[in-house]
Design a protein around this motif. Sequence first.
Motif, PDB file in Angstrom:
ATOM      1  N   TYR A   1       0.816  -1.210   0.000  1.00  0.00           N
ATOM      2  CA  TYR A   1       0.000   0.000   0.000  1.00  0.00           C
ATOM      3  C   TYR A   1       0.854   1.265   0.000  1.00  0.00           C
ATOM      4  CZ  TYR A   1      -3.519  -3.432   0.910  1.00  0.00           C
ATOM      5  OH  TYR A   1      -4.311  -4.537   0.788  1.00  0.00           O
ATOM      6  N   ARG A   2       0.300   2.328  -0.571  1.00  0.00           N
ATOM      7  CA  ARG A   2       0.965   3.631  -0.561  1.00  0.00           C
ATOM      8  C   ARG A   2       1.013   4.192   0.862  1.00  0.00           C
ATOM      9  NH1 ARG A   2       1.552   5.490  -5.728  1.00  0.00           N
ATOM     10  NH2 ARG A   2       0.043   4.741  -7.246  1.00  0.00           N
ATOM     11  N   GLN A   3       0.034   3.855   1.656  1.00  0.00           N
ATOM     12  CA  GLN A   3      -0.080   4.394   2.998  1.00  0.00           C
ATOM     13  C   GLN A   3       0.746   3.550   3.983  1.00  0.00           C
ATOM     14  OE1 GLN A   3      -2.645   3.460   1.045  1.00  0.00           O
ATOM     15  NE2 GLN A   3      -3.447   5.436   0.410  1.00  0.00           N
ATOM     16  N   ALA A   4       1.450   4.242   4.868  1.00  0.00           N
ATOM     17  CA  ALA A   4       2.251   3.552   5.880  1.00  0.00           C
ATOM     18  C   ALA A   4       1.377   2.937   6.967  1.00  0.00           C
ATOM     19  CB  ALA A   4       3.245   4.519   6.505  1.00  0.00           C
ATOM     20  N   SER A   5       0.183   3.516   7.168  1.00  0.00           N
ATOM     21  CA  SER A   5      -0.689   3.022   8.235  1.00  0.00           C
ATOM     22  C   SER A   5      -2.152   3.288   7.880  1.00  0.00           C
ATOM     23  CB  SER A   5      -0.347   3.700   9.563  1.00  0.00           C
ATOM     24  OG  SER A   5      -0.628   5.082   9.496  1.00  0.00           O
ATOM     25  N   THR A   6      -3.020   2.707   8.671  1.00  0.00           N
ATOM     26  CA  THR A   6      -4.462   2.907   8.523  1.00  0.00           C
ATOM     27  C   THR A   6      -5.109   2.880   9.898  1.00  0.00           C
ATOM     28  OG1 THR A   6      -6.484   2.137   7.416  1.00  0.00           O
ATOM     29  CG2 THR A   6      -5.023   0.437   8.287  1.00  0.00           C
ATOM     30  N   TRP A   7      -6.303   3.394   9.974  1.00  0.00           N
ATOM     31  CA  TRP A   7      -7.151   3.115  11.131  1.00  0.00           C
ATOM     32  C   TRP A   7      -7.937   1.857  10.752  1.00  0.00           C
ATOM     33  CZ3 TRP A   7     -12.386   2.966  10.176  1.00  0.00           C
ATOM     34  CH2 TRP A   7     -12.842   3.630   9.029  1.00  0.00           C
ATOM     35  N   ILE A   8      -8.404   1.125  11.737  1.00  0.00           N
ATOM     36  CA  ILE A   8      -9.283  -0.015  11.482  1.00  0.00           C
ATOM     37  C   ILE A   8     -10.423   0.046  12.484  1.00  0.00           C
ATOM     38  CG2 ILE A   8      -7.928  -1.646  12.877  1.00  0.00           C
ATOM     39  CD1 ILE A   8      -8.732  -3.762  10.601  1.00  0.00           C
ATOM     40  N   GLY A   9     -11.634  -0.097  11.978  1.00  0.00           N
ATOM     41  CA  GLY A   9     -12.821  -0.026  12.823  1.00  0.00           C
ATOM     42  C   GLY A   9     -13.669  -1.271  12.650  1.00  0.00           C
ATOM     43  N   PHE A  10     -14.424  -1.598  13.691  1.00  0.00           N
ATOM     44  CA  PHE A  10     -15.299  -2.756  13.655  1.00  0.00           C
ATOM     45  C   PHE A  10     -16.294  -2.670  14.811  1.00  0.00           C
ATOM     46  CE2 PHE A  10     -11.348  -3.590  15.785  1.00  0.00           C
ATOM     47  CZ  PHE A  10     -11.691  -4.218  16.973  1.00  0.00           C
ATOM     48  N   HIS A  11     -17.282  -3.539  14.751  1.00  0.00           N
ATOM     49  CA  HIS A  11     -18.329  -3.579  15.764  1.00  0.00           C
ATOM     50  C   HIS A  11     -18.233  -4.890  16.528  1.00  0.00           C
ATOM     51  CE1 HIS A  11     -22.539  -4.636  16.982  1.00  0.00           C
ATOM     52  NE2 HIS A  11     -22.382  -3.468  17.582  1.00  0.00           N
ATOM     53  N   LEU A  12     -18.308  -4.811  17.838  1.00  0.00           N
ATOM     54  CA  LEU A  12     -18.430  -6.003  18.677  1.00  0.00           C
ATOM     55  C   LEU A  12     -19.877  -6.051  19.143  1.00  0.00           C
ATOM     56  CD1 LEU A  12     -15.240  -5.614  20.904  1.00  0.00           C
ATOM     57  CD2 LEU A  12     -15.535  -7.133  18.932  1.00  0.00           C
ATOM     58  N   SER A  13     -20.587  -7.113  18.807  1.00  0.00           N
ATOM     59  CA  SER A  13     -21.989  -7.203  19.217  1.00  0.00           C
ATOM     60  C   SER A  13     -22.079  -7.558  20.700  1.00  0.00           C
ATOM     61  CB  SER A  13     -22.735  -8.258  18.391  1.00  0.00           C
ATOM     62  OG  SER A  13     -22.521  -9.546  18.927  1.00  0.00           O
ATOM     63  N   ASP A  14     -23.267  -7.447  21.254  1.00  0.00           N
ATOM     64  CA  ASP A  14     -23.455  -7.795  22.657  1.00  0.00           C
ATOM     65  C   ASP A  14     -23.313  -9.304  22.906  1.00  0.00           C
ATOM     66  OD1 ASP A  14     -25.796  -8.512  21.394  1.00  0.00           O
ATOM     67  OD2 ASP A  14     -27.103  -7.508  22.808  1.00  0.00           O
ATOM     68  N   ALA A  15     -23.221 -10.111  21.838  1.00  0.00           N
ATOM     69  CA  ALA A  15     -22.999 -11.554  21.966  1.00  0.00           C
ATOM     70  C   ALA A  15     -21.507 -11.906  22.007  1.00  0.00           C
ATOM     71  CB  ALA A  15     -23.661 -12.297  20.807  1.00  0.00           C
ATOM     72  N   CYS A  16     -20.662 -10.918  21.905  1.00  0.00           N
ATOM     73  CA  CYS A  16     -19.208 -11.117  21.911  1.00  0.00           C
ATOM     74  C   CYS A  16     -18.792 -11.854  23.178  1.00  0.00           C
ATOM     75  CB  CYS A  16     -18.542  -9.747  21.842  1.00  0.00           C
ATOM     76  SG  CYS A  16     -16.767  -9.767  21.932  1.00  0.00           S
ATOM     77  N   PRO A  17     -17.959 -12.848  23.109  1.00  0.00           N
ATOM     78  CA  PRO A  17     -17.131 -13.271  21.992  1.00  0.00           C
ATOM     79  C   PRO A  17     -17.722 -14.433  21.186  1.00  0.00           C
ATOM     80  CG  PRO A  17     -16.337 -14.346  23.955  1.00  0.00           C
ATOM     81  CD  PRO A  17     -17.523 -13.492  24.357  1.00  0.00           C
ATOM     82  N   TYR A  18     -19.018 -14.688  21.317  1.00  0.00           N
ATOM     83  CA  TYR A  18     -19.622 -15.868  20.698  1.00  0.00           C
ATOM     84  C   TYR A  18     -20.241 -15.618  19.335  1.00  0.00           C
ATOM     85  CZ  TYR A  18     -18.870 -17.389  25.416  1.00  0.00           C
ATOM     86  OH  TYR A  18     -18.281 -17.677  26.616  1.00  0.00           O
ATOM     87  N   ASP A  19     -19.739 -14.629  18.614  1.00  0.00           N
ATOM     88  CA  ASP A  19     -20.193 -14.398  17.249  1.00  0.00           C
ATOM     89  C   ASP A  19     -19.005 -13.924  16.424  1.00  0.00           C
ATOM     90  OD1 ASP A  19     -19.895 -11.866  18.319  1.00  0.00           O
ATOM     91  OD2 ASP A  19     -21.734 -11.081  17.488  1.00  0.00           O
ATOM     92  N   ASP A  20     -19.184 -13.879  15.138  1.00  0.00           N
ATOM     93  CA  ASP A  20     -18.109 -13.467  14.245  1.00  0.00           C
ATOM     94  C   ASP A  20     -17.976 -11.949  14.270  1.00  0.00           C
ATOM     95  OD1 ASP A  20     -16.130 -13.557  12.334  1.00  0.00           O
ATOM     96  OD2 ASP A  20     -17.457 -14.060  10.673  1.00  0.00           O
TER      97      ASP A  20
END
Length: 139
Positions: free
Chosen positions: A47-66
């Motif tokens: 990649y041209r970029q040295a870094s990125t931010w990464i975002g995601f959602h943890l559902s209320d069922a975490c850690p028992y879901d994808d």
Amino acid sequence: MAEFKAGVAATLLAIQKHFTGHQVTTRVTPTGGAHVIIEDVPLGPPYRQASTWIGFHLSDACPYDDTYPFYVRDDLSRIDGAVLRAPPLHGGQTFPADGSTTETRPAVMVSRRQRDQGSFAFESPLLKLLKVLKWIKEQ
């Protein structure tokens, strides 16, 4: 105001510990899940970029879901000028800017859902995140 569910809170601690030195922003969702953003995650070639931010959602069922999908910077581009692989990389998306639902930041969605007989139940969100980051860097 909602509080993180126990599984979400434990996962957030593991993520924050792993990403020590990075800004990790978390916001509770109304059901006790979380929106998570990790800043300045190293990328580098291809990649041209040295870094990125990464975002995601943890559902209320975490850690028992994808944990799925993930989002990265919207200007992600390759050094060689090749087009990003679509799917599973989808431009023109948005992710909550600060974990809220009112402000968003432009993003590329990284669609890396597990498809093998529910094994995500045995894969922690942190492990999934690390696998996705490895996959991104190998493209």
